[in-house]
Scaffold this motif. Structure first.
Motif, PDB file in Angstrom:
ATOM      1  N   ARG A 224       0.845  -1.201   0.000  1.00  0.00           N
ATOM      2  CA  ARG A 224       0.000   0.000   0.000  1.00  0.00           C
ATOM      3  C   ARG A 224       0.874   1.243   0.000  1.00  0.00           C
ATOM      4  N   LEU A 225       0.562   2.160  -0.903  1.00  0.00           N
ATOM      5  CA  LEU A 225       1.378   3.362  -1.056  1.00  0.00           C
ATOM      6  C   LEU A 225       1.085   4.409   0.003  1.00  0.00           C
ATOM      7  N   GLU A 226      -0.128   4.424   0.547  1.00  0.00           N
ATOM      8  CA  GLU A 226      -0.473   5.434   1.556  1.00  0.00           C
ATOM      9  C   GLU A 226       0.542   5.425   2.700  1.00  0.00           C
ATOM     10  N   GLY A 227       1.100   6.601   2.971  1.00  0.00           N
ATOM     11  CA  GLY A 227       2.103   6.719   4.022  1.00  0.00           C
ATOM     12  C   GLY A 227       3.523   6.697   3.510  1.00  0.00           C
ATOM     13  N   PHE A 228       3.711   6.259   2.255  1.00  0.00           N
ATOM     14  CA  PHE A 228       5.068   6.075   1.734  1.00  0.00           C
ATOM     15  C   PHE A 228       5.329   6.885   0.459  1.00  0.00           C
ATOM     16  N   ALA A 229       4.367   7.734   0.066  1.00  0.00           N
ATOM     17  CA  ALA A 229       4.562   8.680  -1.037  1.00  0.00           C
ATOM     18  C   ALA A 229       5.138   9.948  -0.415  1.00  0.00           C
ATOM     19  N   PHE A 230       6.441  10.054  -0.420  1.00  0.00           N
ATOM     20  CA  PHE A 230       7.103  11.076   0.403  1.00  0.00           C
ATOM     21  C   PHE A 230       6.812  12.486  -0.101  1.00  0.00           C
ATOM     22  N   PRO A 231       6.384  13.371   0.798  1.00  0.00           N
ATOM     23  CA  PRO A 231       6.105  14.757   0.407  1.00  0.00           C
ATOM     24  C   PRO A 231       7.387  15.541   0.135  1.00  0.00           C
ATOM     25  N   ALA A 232       7.469  16.147  -1.026  1.00  0.00           N
ATOM     26  CA  ALA A 232       8.650  16.919  -1.423  1.00  0.00           C
ATOM     27  C   ALA A 232       8.301  17.641  -2.728  1.00  0.00           C
ATOM     28  N   THR A 233       9.287  18.344  -3.287  1.00  0.00           N
ATOM     29  CA  THR A 233       9.108  19.017  -4.563  1.00  0.00           C
ATOM     30  C   THR A 233       9.709  18.150  -5.666  1.00  0.00           C
ATOM     31  N   TYR A 234       8.924  17.909  -6.698  1.00  0.00           N
ATOM     32  CA  TYR A 234       9.349  17.034  -7.783  1.00  0.00           C
ATOM     33  C   TYR A 234       9.230  17.753  -9.121  1.00  0.00           C
ATOM     34  N   ASP A 235      10.225  17.539  -9.985  1.00  0.00           N
ATOM     35  CA  ASP A 235      10.185  18.031 -11.362  1.00  0.00           C
ATOM     36  C   ASP A 235       9.710  16.903 -12.253  1.00  0.00           C
ATOM     37  N   ILE A 236       8.624  17.153 -12.954  1.00  0.00           N
ATOM     38  CA  ILE A 236       7.997  16.110 -13.771  1.00  0.00           C
ATOM     39  C   ILE A 236       8.041  16.526 -15.237  1.00  0.00           C
ATOM     40  N   SER A 237       8.638  15.690 -16.060  1.00  0.00           N
ATOM     41  CA  SER A 237       8.735  15.966 -17.494  1.00  0.00           C
ATOM     42  C   SER A 237       7.637  15.215 -18.240  1.00  0.00           C
ATOM     43  N   PRO A 238       7.362  15.612 -19.476  1.00  0.00           N
ATOM     44  CA  PRO A 238       6.334  14.912 -20.258  1.00  0.00           C
ATOM     45  C   PRO A 238       6.656  13.435 -20.480  1.00  0.00           C
ATOM     46  N   LYS A 239       7.926  13.080 -20.367  1.00  0.00           N
ATOM     47  CA  LYS A 239       8.331  11.692 -20.577  1.00  0.00           C
ATOM     48  C   LYS A 239       8.036  10.809 -19.361  1.00  0.00           C
ATOM     49  N   ASP A 240       7.781  11.420 -18.209  1.00  0.00           N
ATOM     50  CA  ASP A 240       7.547  10.650 -16.994  1.00  0.00           C
ATOM     51  C   ASP A 240       6.158  10.029 -17.017  1.00  0.00           C
ATOM     52  N   THR A 241       6.086   8.746 -16.681  1.00  0.00           N
ATOM     53  CA  THR A 241       4.810   8.047 -16.574  1.00  0.00           C
ATOM     54  C   THR A 241       4.349   8.085 -15.125  1.00  0.00           C
ATOM     55  N   PRO A 242       3.078   7.819 -14.849  1.00  0.00           N
ATOM     56  CA  PRO A 242       2.619   7.749 -13.456  1.00  0.00           C
ATOM     57  C   PRO A 242       3.460   6.787 -12.617  1.00  0.00           C
ATOM     58  N   LYS A 243       3.893   5.691 -13.214  1.00  0.00           N
ATOM     59  CA  LYS A 243       4.702   4.734 -12.471  1.00  0.00           C
ATOM     60  C   LYS A 243       6.060   5.329 -12.088  1.00  0.00           C
ATOM     61  N   THR A 244       6.714   6.006 -13.037  1.00  0.00           N
ATOM     62  CA  THR A 244       8.025   6.577 -12.722  1.00  0.00           C
ATOM     63  C   THR A 244       7.901   7.688 -11.689  1.00  0.00           C
ATOM     64  N   ILE A 245       6.820   8.446 -11.741  1.00  0.00           N
ATOM     65  CA  ILE A 245       6.611   9.529 -10.771  1.00  0.00           C
ATOM     66  C   ILE A 245       6.426   8.956  -9.370  1.00  0.00           C
ATOM     67  N   LEU A 246       5.550   7.956  -9.243  1.00  0.00           N
ATOM     68  CA  LEU A 246       5.306   7.355  -7.924  1.00  0.00           C
ATOM     69  C   LEU A 246       6.548   6.616  -7.428  1.00  0.00           C
ATOM     70  N   SER A 247       7.283   6.000  -8.345  1.00  0.00           N
ATOM     71  CA  SER A 247       8.525   5.313  -7.953  1.00  0.00           C
ATOM     72  C   SER A 247       9.525   6.306  -7.377  1.00  0.00           C
ATOM     73  N   ARG A 248       9.569   7.499  -7.963  1.00  0.00           N
ATOM     74  CA  ARG A 248      10.479   8.529  -7.468  1.00  0.00           C
ATOM     75  C   ARG A 248      10.083   8.970  -6.053  1.00  0.00           C
ATOM     76  N   MET A 249       8.792   9.042  -5.793  1.00  0.00           N
ATOM     77  CA  MET A 249       8.317   9.438  -4.464  1.00  0.00           C
ATOM     78  C   MET A 249       8.659   8.372  -3.434  1.00  0.00           C
ATOM     79  N   VAL A 250       8.507   7.114  -3.829  1.00  0.00           N
ATOM     80  CA  VAL A 250       8.867   6.020  -2.919  1.00  0.00           C
ATOM     81  C   VAL A 250      10.368   6.012  -2.670  1.00  0.00           C
ATOM     82  N   GLU A 251      11.138   6.289  -3.721  1.00  0.00           N
ATOM     83  CA  GLU A 251      12.592   6.332  -3.569  1.00  0.00           C
ATOM     84  C   GLU A 251      12.998   7.405  -2.558  1.00  0.00           C
ATOM     85  N   ARG A 252      12.312   8.554  -2.605  1.00  0.00           N
ATOM     86  CA  ARG A 252      12.610   9.612  -1.638  1.00  0.00           C
ATOM     87  C   ARG A 252      12.273   9.162  -0.218  1.00  0.00           C
ATOM     88  N   PHE A 253      11.186   8.393  -0.071  1.00  0.00           N
ATOM     89  CA  PHE A 253      10.866   7.866   1.253  1.00  0.00           C
ATOM     90  C   PHE A 253      11.949   6.918   1.741  1.00  0.00           C
TER      91      PHE A 253
END
Length: 385
Positions: free
Chosen positions: A203-232
């Motif tokens: 479950r992602l709730e609680g582990f999508a780390f709050p921060a500032t992210y730069d998102i390019s048109p090439k980023d997919t929802p999976k890569t964006i969420l993976s980046r948030m988890v990586e920050r956590f």
């Protein structure tokens, strides 16, 4: 110049000698000898002058070449105008002005990295370049390239700030707005392999780390969420979450549940360690004591608010900590590093209750007496009007 003049200038060594008698018949030989010496002297003089001219020419050529080299170094080449075509240039996080200049030269945007550095230095914008993807043109003057990179309209990447304490549903909405992708795509991606630690239990709730992210048109929802988890994960490693959780007698997941409640219930950062202490005191109370947190109840109901109604309290949700003992089944929001640190290092105290008596100013008061708690509740109601 005739021979007589040269004799006068160079002199005749024999004229300086004392006069003496010479054998008859030697005058012709002496004249020939003098003429030979004069010719040799003329040749030597001409050779010396020629050599000097050669040296001066070489030195002059070297100076000319050196000046040209210096001019090339001091005034490197540059394109003119706004350029042509279109090219996307990505500036990585942490890139320096030199890195950017070299990248622009490599992509053919500017003629010389040095020229770009000169222009950005003269403009005082060395630290103004932000990471992201920019739409530029090839063959731009360094000045035009800098102006384009400072124009937000040329930046392809969207910069999104995810605030501490947002629920996952709200994060999906904000990411959808920033990227133009449907919320459903993020919901689907959250169920894929995005690098969640095992204790997240998928479950992602609680582990999508709050921060500032730069998102390019090439980023997919999976890569964006993976980046948030990586920050956590990076934050968890920095805070030594697993080891410190074990020392407290809890699992990393339980700590994150506590941290999420701390984040949701705290009006100010300095209150977080105290809120954490209240949670631990209630969990360890003998006989057991319910947490009775409005934030967990509201999460289970899918509502927002700071005061539950009597109807809310009747909920059968596993997040209703007014009716159930212990922690809720999962985090109720996505906490930041301050809340996680407070959960790992609670303040010392015997408090069992707290009330945010002034929500507008974020003033929270703590007590270990139930009678005092009811007085704080009255203060809260007065401030609410």
């Amino acid at each position: 110049m005739n021979d007589v003049d040269l004799d006068f200038l160079l002199g005749d060594a024999e004229d300086e000698r004392p006069s003496r008698r010479r054998p008859p018949g030697s005058r012709v030989q002496q004249r020939r000898s003098r003429k030979r010496r004069r010719r040799q002297r003329r040749k030597g003089y001409i050779a010396t002058v020629f050599a000097m001219l050669v040296i001066v020419g070489v030195l002059g050529g070297g100076v000319y070449y050196g000046v040209n080299v210096a001019r090339e170094v001091l005034t490197p080449k540059d394109f003119t105008g706004e350029g042509h075509g279109e090219v996307e240039v990505e500036v990585k996080e942490g890139a320096t002005a030199t890195d950017v200049a070299q990248l622009l030269e490599k992509e053919g945007v500017v003629a010389s990295a040095r020229t770009f550095l000169n222009v950005i230095g003269a403009a005082g914008k060395t630290s103004s370049l932000q990471p992201g993807v920019y739409t530029l043109r090839k063959g731009m003057s360094a000045e035009a390239a800098l102006k384009a990179m400072l124009d937000p309209g040329n930046k392809v990447v969207n910069r999104v700030t995810i605030r501490e304490g947002l629920r996952l549903s709200k994060i999906f909405t904000e990411l959808s707005t920033a990227t133009g992708r449907p919320v459903e795509e993020f919901q689907k991606a959250a169920k894929e392999d995005i690098g969640l630690p095992s204790y997240a239990k998928g479950r992602l709730e609680g582990f999508a780390f709050p921060a500032t992210y730069d998102i390019s048109p090439k980023d997919t929802p999976k890569t964006i969420l993976s980046r948030m988890v990586e920050r956590f994960v990076q934050t968890a490693e920095r805070l030594d979450l697993e080891r410190r959780a074990k020392e407290l007698g809890y699992t990393p997941r339980q700590i994150m549940i506590i941290a999420s409640i701390v984040q949701a219930e705290s009006g100010r950062l300095e209150d977080m360690p105290k809120v954490a202490r209240v949670i631990y005191n209630r969990l360890s109370r003998n006989p057991p004591m319910k947490l009775e947190m409005d934030s967990t109840l509201m999460y289970g109901l899918g509502k927002y608010g700071i005061a539950a109604t009597n109807e809310d309290l009747k909920s059968d949700s596993p997040y209703n900590t007014y009716r159930r003992y212990g922690l809720p089944p999962g985090p109720i929001c996505n906490p930041g590093d301050h809340a996680i640190e407070a959960a790992l290092n609670p303040a010392d105290g015997n408090w069992l209750w707290f009330v945010t008596v002034d929500p507008k100013r974020g003033i929270t008061k703590f007590t270990d007496k139930e009678s005092e708690f009811w007085k704080l509740r009255e203060e809260f109601n007065r401030n609410r009007g």
